[in-house]
Design an enzyme around this catalytic site. Structure first.
Site, PDB file in Angstrom:
ATOM      1  N   ARG A   1     -26.153  21.984  16.105  1.00 59.35           N
ATOM      2  CA  ARG A   1     -25.008  22.484  16.854  1.00 59.35           C
ATOM      3  C   ARG A   1     -25.313  23.616  17.818  1.00 59.35           C
ATOM      4  O   ARG A   1     -24.464  23.997  18.620  1.00 59.35           O
ATOM      5  CB  ARG A   1     -23.914  22.941  15.870  1.00 59.35           C
ATOM      6  CG  ARG A   1     -23.311  21.783  15.098  1.00 59.35           C
ATOM      7  CD  ARG A   1     -22.253  22.245  14.107  1.00 59.35           C
ATOM      8  NE  ARG A   1     -21.158  22.959  14.702  1.00 59.35           N
ATOM      9  CZ  ARG A   1     -20.118  22.401  15.340  1.00 59.35           C
ATOM     10  NH1 ARG A   1     -20.068  21.080  15.457  1.00 59.35           N
ATOM     11  NH2 ARG A   1     -19.159  23.137  15.849  1.00 59.35           N
TER      12      ARG A   1
ATOM     13  N   HIS B   1     -23.651  20.010  21.044  1.00 60.78           N
ATOM     14  CA  HIS B   1     -23.997  19.555  19.702  1.00 60.78           C
ATOM     15  C   HIS B   1     -24.789  18.250  19.834  1.00 60.78           C
ATOM     16  O   HIS B   1     -24.337  17.311  20.496  1.00 60.78           O
ATOM     17  CB  HIS B   1     -22.740  19.323  18.875  1.00 60.78           C
ATOM     18  CG  HIS B   1     -21.788  20.483  18.891  1.00 60.78           C
ATOM     19  ND1 HIS B   1     -20.427  20.346  18.811  1.00 60.78           N
ATOM     20  CD2 HIS B   1     -22.017  21.818  18.993  1.00 60.78           C
ATOM     21  CE1 HIS B   1     -19.845  21.518  18.843  1.00 60.78           C
ATOM     22  NE2 HIS B   1     -20.794  22.437  18.970  1.00 60.78           N
TER      23      HIS B   1
ATOM     24  N   ARG C   1     -18.689  24.100  10.450  1.00 63.28           N
ATOM     25  CA  ARG C   1     -19.102  24.090  11.853  1.00 63.28           C
ATOM     26  C   ARG C   1     -19.771  25.389  12.285  1.00 63.28           C
ATOM     27  O   ARG C   1     -20.231  25.487  13.416  1.00 63.28           O
ATOM     28  CB  ARG C   1     -17.891  23.765  12.748  1.00 63.28           C
ATOM     29  CG  ARG C   1     -17.395  22.349  12.558  1.00 63.28           C
ATOM     30  CD  ARG C   1     -16.109  22.037  13.300  1.00 63.28           C
ATOM     31  NE  ARG C   1     -15.633  20.705  12.941  1.00 63.28           N
ATOM     32  CZ  ARG C   1     -15.881  19.598  13.642  1.00 63.28           C
ATOM     33  NH1 ARG C   1     -16.600  19.671  14.738  1.00 63.28           N
ATOM     34  NH2 ARG C   1     -15.403  18.430  13.250  1.00 63.28           N
TER      35      ARG C   1
ATOM     36  N   GLU D   1     -14.924  17.624  27.597  1.00 62.07           N
ATOM     37  CA  GLU D   1     -16.045  16.939  26.950  1.00 62.07           C
ATOM     38  C   GLU D   1     -15.897  15.439  27.148  1.00 62.07           C
ATOM     39  O   GLU D   1     -14.792  14.899  27.048  1.00 62.07           O
ATOM     40  CB  GLU D   1     -16.088  17.266  25.456  1.00 62.07           C
ATOM     41  CG  GLU D   1     -17.246  16.604  24.710  1.00 62.07           C
ATOM     42  CD  GLU D   1     -17.258  16.964  23.240  1.00 62.07           C
ATOM     43  OE1 GLU D   1     -17.418  16.046  22.407  1.00 62.07           O
ATOM     44  OE2 GLU D   1     -17.110  18.165  22.909  1.00 62.07           O
TER      45      GLU D   1
ATOM     46  N   GLU E   1     -11.266  20.343  26.028  1.00 58.64           N
ATOM     47  CA  GLU E   1     -11.874  21.110  24.949  1.00 58.64           C
ATOM     48  C   GLU E   1     -11.089  22.393  24.680  1.00 58.64           C
ATOM     49  O   GLU E   1     -10.059  22.645  25.281  1.00 58.64           O
ATOM     50  CB  GLU E   1     -13.342  21.423  25.266  1.00 58.64           C
ATOM     51  CG  GLU E   1     -14.338  20.526  24.511  1.00 58.64           C
ATOM     52  CD  GLU E   1     -14.282  20.721  22.994  1.00 58.64           C
ATOM     53  OE1 GLU E   1     -13.731  21.734  22.523  1.00 58.64           O
ATOM     54  OE2 GLU E   1     -14.804  19.840  22.274  1.00 58.64           O
TER      55      GLU E   1
ATOM     56  N   GLU F   1     -23.305  16.043  22.766  1.00 59.65           N
ATOM     57  CA  GLU F   1     -21.913  16.255  23.164  1.00 59.65           C
ATOM     58  C   GLU F   1     -21.889  17.411  24.161  1.00 59.65           C
ATOM     59  O   GLU F   1     -21.684  18.564  23.791  1.00 59.65           O
ATOM     60  CB  GLU F   1     -21.043  16.579  21.954  1.00 59.65           C
ATOM     61  CG  GLU F   1     -21.029  15.497  20.883  1.00 59.65           C
ATOM     62  CD  GLU F   1     -20.260  15.924  19.639  1.00 59.65           C
ATOM     63  OE1 GLU F   1     -19.746  17.068  19.603  1.00 59.65           O
ATOM     64  OE2 GLU F   1     -20.180  15.126  18.702  1.00 59.65           O
TER      65      GLU F   1
ATOM     66  N   GLU G   1     -20.494  19.841  26.688  1.00 55.90           N
ATOM     67  CA  GLU G   1     -19.229  20.396  27.159  1.00 55.90           C
ATOM     68  C   GLU G   1     -19.427  21.048  28.527  1.00 55.90           C
ATOM     69  O   GLU G   1     -20.535  21.435  28.888  1.00 55.90           O
ATOM     70  CB  GLU G   1     -18.713  21.428  26.146  1.00 55.90           C
ATOM     71  CG  GLU G   1     -18.426  20.827  24.775  1.00 55.90           C
ATOM     72  CD  GLU G   1     -18.194  21.864  23.697  1.00 55.90           C
ATOM     73  OE1 GLU G   1     -17.596  21.520  22.664  1.00 55.90           O
ATOM     74  OE2 GLU G   1     -18.630  23.024  23.879  1.00 55.90           O
TER      75      GLU G   1
ATOM     76  N   ASP H   1     -44.447  17.237  47.673  1.00 57.02           N
ATOM     77  CA  ASP H   1     -45.067  18.562  47.524  1.00 57.02           C
ATOM     78  C   ASP H   1     -44.685  19.167  46.173  1.00 57.02           C
ATOM     79  O   ASP H   1     -43.586  19.680  46.001  1.00 57.02           O
ATOM     80  CB  ASP H   1     -44.610  19.462  48.671  1.00 57.02           C
ATOM     81  CG  ASP H   1     -45.135  20.886  48.558  1.00 57.02           C
ATOM     82  OD1 ASP H   1     -45.958  21.144  47.671  1.00 57.02           O
ATOM     83  OD2 ASP H   1     -44.699  21.735  49.364  1.00 57.02           O
TER      84      ASP H   1
ATOM     85  N   GLU I   1     -26.216  16.714  12.935  1.00 60.32           N
ATOM     86  CA  GLU I   1     -25.681  17.280  14.166  1.00 60.32           C
ATOM     87  C   GLU I   1     -26.223  18.701  14.306  1.00 60.32           C
ATOM     88  O   GLU I   1     -25.821  19.598  13.560  1.00 60.32           O
ATOM     89  CB  GLU I   1     -24.148  17.291  14.126  1.00 60.32           C
ATOM     90  CG  GLU I   1     -23.498  17.945  15.331  1.00 60.32           C
ATOM     91  CD  GLU I   1     -22.012  18.186  15.127  1.00 60.32           C
ATOM     92  OE1 GLU I   1     -21.341  18.564  16.105  1.00 60.32           O
ATOM     93  OE2 GLU I   1     -21.515  18.031  13.992  1.00 60.32           O
TER      94      GLU I   1
END
Length: 471
Positions: free
Chosen positions: A361, A270, A340, A221, A213, A130, A132, A51, A359
Site C-alpha cells: 500500500r 496500492h 489499511r 481512481e 476518491e 491502483e 490515484e 540522443d 496489496e
C-alpha cells in the site's frame, strides 16, 4: 501482435505516422514521430537513433548515440492525435554493442521476469496498481530567487463553498475526506473519467471500475485488471498518458503528485501482486488470511526490504508528505488481512485461490513502474529464497495502540533522503541475477540527491515565512 500484424493494423487504420515511445530513467514517457514511409520491417530489429545524453539519468555527451527498437506487440493507434498515428513502446539498445541498455527501465523489468522463471519459484508475476490522481481546474506554480508559490483550484473544492463563481455558486462542494463514491452533481468528473476509460479500453487496457476518491478537489481512481509485470508497467504508462490528455481536452489538468493538497488525503498507488506457476496461483494456502508459506515468505521479503524499496516506490520529496505516521498512511511495516494502515494488506473480497494476493500500500504513482514493480518482485523473491517471516500481523486499530506497542512496529522512511540511505545499505537483493546493476542503483541515488533533495533543501518554503518572518 507480430510485426506484420502491426503494419497491417497501420494500413487498415490509414495511419500516416509512427510514434516511438520509451520510458526515461525517472518514469516519464518520451517520444519521436516518423512518417510511415520510414517504417519498414527491418526497423523492428535495427531500431532508430536518438540522443541519449538529452534523457535524464542516461548517457554522457561523448556516448550519446542510442537506438529505439519498437516492440510490435505494444502497437496501438493514438486516440488523441489529429493525424492517424500508430504508437510503439520501445526498448533501448546500445548501437555499438547491440546489447540492451542497462539503464533502460523496461529492460530491467524484463530481466526481473526472466529471473523469476530462472529461480524456479514461479513463471509469472502479476501486478495490479491502483493509481490515484487529482483533476484540477487550475494549477500554477513558480519558484525563483525572490519568490516561491503554487496555487491549485477545483470547482469541487471545499474551500470554494463560499465563493462567487460567475455571480453564483451551485454548491455541492466535496468536504475534506468525504469524496469517496459521491454521485453527481458532487462528482463533476464522471464524464471525463468515462472518456478516459473508453480511451484506455481502445488501447487494450481492461478496466474494472472508476470512481471519485476520498479527497476534495477532484481526486479520482480508475482500476485496471491485473497483468504481467512488464505488461502492467506498459499499461500504467498508457494510463497516465490518457488521464492527462482527456483532462486537458476538458479544460482541466491532471496530476499524479502524491500530496498536492494540505490537510486532505494524498494519492497513492496500492499495488496488488502475486506469483503463479504453470497457470496455478502460488499465494493461496492454509496459513494466515488464506496464504501459503510461499506467499507469506514473499511478503516477508517485501517487508524486510521496504525501507530500501521506498527509493523506487516513493521516489520524490513530495512522496513523504503522504507517508506521514498518524494520518492513516500505510507507513507501518506489517502484514494485515484488513487493516489499511498496514503496508501489506491481504484483501478478503473473495475466497477464490486465484484472487489471493498481497496489496502493498505504500507506493505512489510518481514512481517509475518498471523499476518499482521489478524491485518489489526482487524483494519478494528474496523473501521466498530466505524463507523470511512477515512477523506478527497488525490486526489492531493503530489509533488505539499504546506508544509502547507502536514503537515495536518498524515504519517506512520519513524522507527521500532517508530512503536513499536505506537503499545504499540494502540493495544486494536487487543485484541478484543482474536484474538491477550497481550502476542503476548509484544513478538513482546520485540523481535524486543532486536534482531533488538538494534543490528542495536550498530553497526557502513559503510556510517558513509564516513561521519565522517576525522571529
Amino acid at each position: 501482435m507480430s510485426v506484420k500484424e502491426a503494419l497491417d493494423l497501420a494500413k487498415r487504420k490509414k495511419v500516416v505516422a509512427a510514434d516511438f515511445r520509451f520510458c526515461d530513467f525517472l518514469g516519464t514517457w518520451q517520444h519521436c514521430t516518423f512518417p510511415m514511409s520510414e517504417i519498414e520491417e527491418s526497423v523492428f530489429e535495427d531500431g532508430l537513433g536518438f540522443d541519449g545524453s538529452s534523457i535524464r539519468g542516461w548517457q554522457a555527451i561523448h556516448e550519446s548515440d542510442m537506438l529505439m527498437v519498437p516492440d510490435a506487440k505494444t502497437a496501438f493507434v493514438d486516440p488523441f492525435f489529429a493525424h492517424p498515428t500508430i504508437v510503439f513502446i520501445c526498448d533501448i539498445v546500445d548501437p555499438v554493442t547491440h546489447e540492451p541498455y542497462t539503464r533502460d527501465p523496461r529492460h530491467i523489468a524484463q530481466k526481473a521476469e526472466a529471473y523469476l522463471k530462472k529461480s524456479g519459484v514461479g513463471d509469472t508475476a502479476y501486478f495490479g496498481p491502483e493509481a490515484e490522481f487529482f483533476v484540477f481546474g487550475h494549477a500554477r506554480f513558480s519558484t525563483g530567487p525572490d519568490h516561491g508559490l503554487y496555487q491549485i483550484d477545483s470547482v469541487e473544492a471545499a474551500w470554494n463553498s463560499g465563493k462567487e463563481e460567475d455571480g453564483k455558486n451551485l454548491a455541492f462542494k466535496t468536504r475534506h475526506k468525504q469524496g469517496y463514491y459521491p454521485v453527481p452533481p458532487a462528482d463533476t468528473l464522471q464524464d471525463a473519467r468515462a472518456e478516459m476509460v473508453l480511451a484506455m479500453e481502445g488501447m487494450g487496457i481492461r478496466i474494472e471500475a472508476h470512481h471519485h476518491e476520498v479527497a476534495t478537489a477532484g481526486q479520482c481512481e480508475i482500476d485496471m485488471r491485473f497483468d504481467t509485470l512488464v505488461g502492467m508497467a506498459d499499461k500504467l504508462m498508457k494510463y497516465k498518458y490518457v488521464v492527462r490528455q482527456v483532462a486537458r481536452k476538458h479544460g482541466l489538468v491532471a496530476t499524479f503528485m502524491p500530496k498536492p493538497i494540505f490537510g486532505d488525503n494524498g494519492s497513492g498507488m496500492h499495488t496488488h501482486q502475486s506469483v503463479w506457476k504453470a497457470g496455478k496461483p502460488l499465494f493461496a494456502g492454509k496459513g494466515y488470511a488464506g496464504l501459503s508459506d510461499l506467499g507469506l515468505h514473499y511478503i516477508g521479503g517485501v517487508l524486510k526490504h521496504s525501507r530500501a524499496l521506498a527509493a523506487f516506490t516513493n521516489p520524490g520529496t513530495n512522496s513523504y508528505k503522504r507517508l506521514t505516521p498518524g494520518f492513516e498512511a500505510p507507513v507501518n511495516l506489517a502484514l494485515s488481512k484488513r487493516n489499511r494502515s498496514a503496508s501489506c494488506r491481504i484483501p478478503l473480497y473473495s475466497e477464490n485461490p486465484a484472487a489471493k494476493r498481497v496489496e502493498v500500500r505504500y507506493p505512489d504513482p510518481t514512481c517509475n513502474p518498471y523499476l518499482s514493480f521489478a524491485a518489489m518482485l526482487m524483494a519478494g523473491l528474496d523473501g521466498v529464497k530466505g524463507k523470511v517471516s512477515p512477523g506478527q500481523p497488525l490486526d489492531k486499530d493503530i489509533y488505539e495502540m499504546s506508544p509502547r506497542e507502536l514503537a515495536k512496529i518498524p515504519t517506512m522512511p520519513g524522507s527521500l533522503d532517508e530512503a536513499l540511505e536505506e537503499l545504499e545499505k540494502d540493495h544486494k537483493f536487487l543485484l541478484q541475477g543482474d536484474v538491477f546493476t550497481q550502476d542503476v542503483i548509484d544513478t538513482q541515488i546520485a540523481y535524486k540527491r543532486k536534482n531533488e533533495i538538494d534543490a528542495m533543501r536550498l530553497r526557502p518554503h513559503p510556510h517558513e515565512f509564516e513561521l519565522y518572518f517576525d522571529a
